[in-house]
Design an enzyme around this catalytic site. Sequence first.
Site, PDB file in Angstrom:
ATOM      1  N   PRO A   1       0.759  -1.283   0.101  1.00  0.00           N
ATOM      2  CA  PRO A   1       0.004   0.093   0.005  1.00  0.00           C
ATOM      3  C   PRO A   1       0.705   1.362  -0.054  1.00  0.00           C
ATOM      4  O   PRO A   1       0.898   2.224   1.287  1.00  0.00           O
ATOM      5  CB  PRO A   1      -1.094  -0.118   1.145  1.00  0.00           C
ATOM      6  N   CYS A   2       1.551   1.611  -1.141  1.00  0.00           N
ATOM      7  CA  CYS A   2       2.156   2.879  -0.919  1.00  0.00           C
ATOM      8  C   CYS A   2       1.601   3.992  -1.129  1.00  0.00           C
ATOM      9  O   CYS A   2       1.971   5.073  -0.701  1.00  0.00           O
ATOM     10  CB  CYS A   2       3.141   2.784  -2.780  1.00  0.00           C
ATOM     11  N   HIS A   3       0.168   4.068  -1.272  1.00  0.00           N
ATOM     12  CA  HIS A   3      -0.558   5.257  -1.175  1.00  0.00           C
ATOM     13  C   HIS A   3      -0.856   5.667   0.415  1.00  0.00           C
ATOM     14  O   HIS A   3      -1.019   6.588   0.547  1.00  0.00           O
ATOM     15  CB  HIS A   3      -2.034   4.776  -1.850  1.00  0.00           C
TER      16      HIS A   3
END
Length: 186
Positions: A138-140
């Site tokens: 989950p780079c967001h």
Amino acid sequence: MNESGFCLFDTALGLCAIAWAETGLIGVQLPEATAAATRVRMQRRFPRVAESVPPEPVAHSIARIAAMLRGERDDLGDLVLDMTGVPPFHQRVFEVARTIAPGRTLTYGEVAHRLGDPGAARAVGQALGHNRFAPVVPCHRVLAAGNRSGGFSAAGGVSTKLRMLEAEQARFGAAPGLFDGKPAIK
């Protein structure tokens, strides 16, 4: 899984894609501007993998990813990722990112600190910019200093990142959620 392939699947953000092999998921793709562009990107990234119907374990992963993008709380932490070819530093960054719970965030600097290298915030951002498993990694959920949005390499850029955080009703530390009182994306 005893086969490899890729397929496109619908989500609240648009048409995503997933690629798999015997060793686990080899890639997950957030939507491009069109279905054709998403398909072409997958074919470029995985030229030896044909588009096909996903086996049951992958279909289950697809359902969970789609649910997470609708705002359901699932960290997807148990999905098996094949990290073949992913540099060791990137793997370490991805491992830390996968510990960030839905609706929570860290900054690039906080990720670097958790890696034991507080000066590596920029390298953390570069590693996340090469994330081939978004949103499973989950780079967001990783923001710039001061909880600013920072960049986002998926189509739609920061707008897509903010939509994903909105779906999760993201919170920054102990502060009220950025999107408290707003319904999740449908």
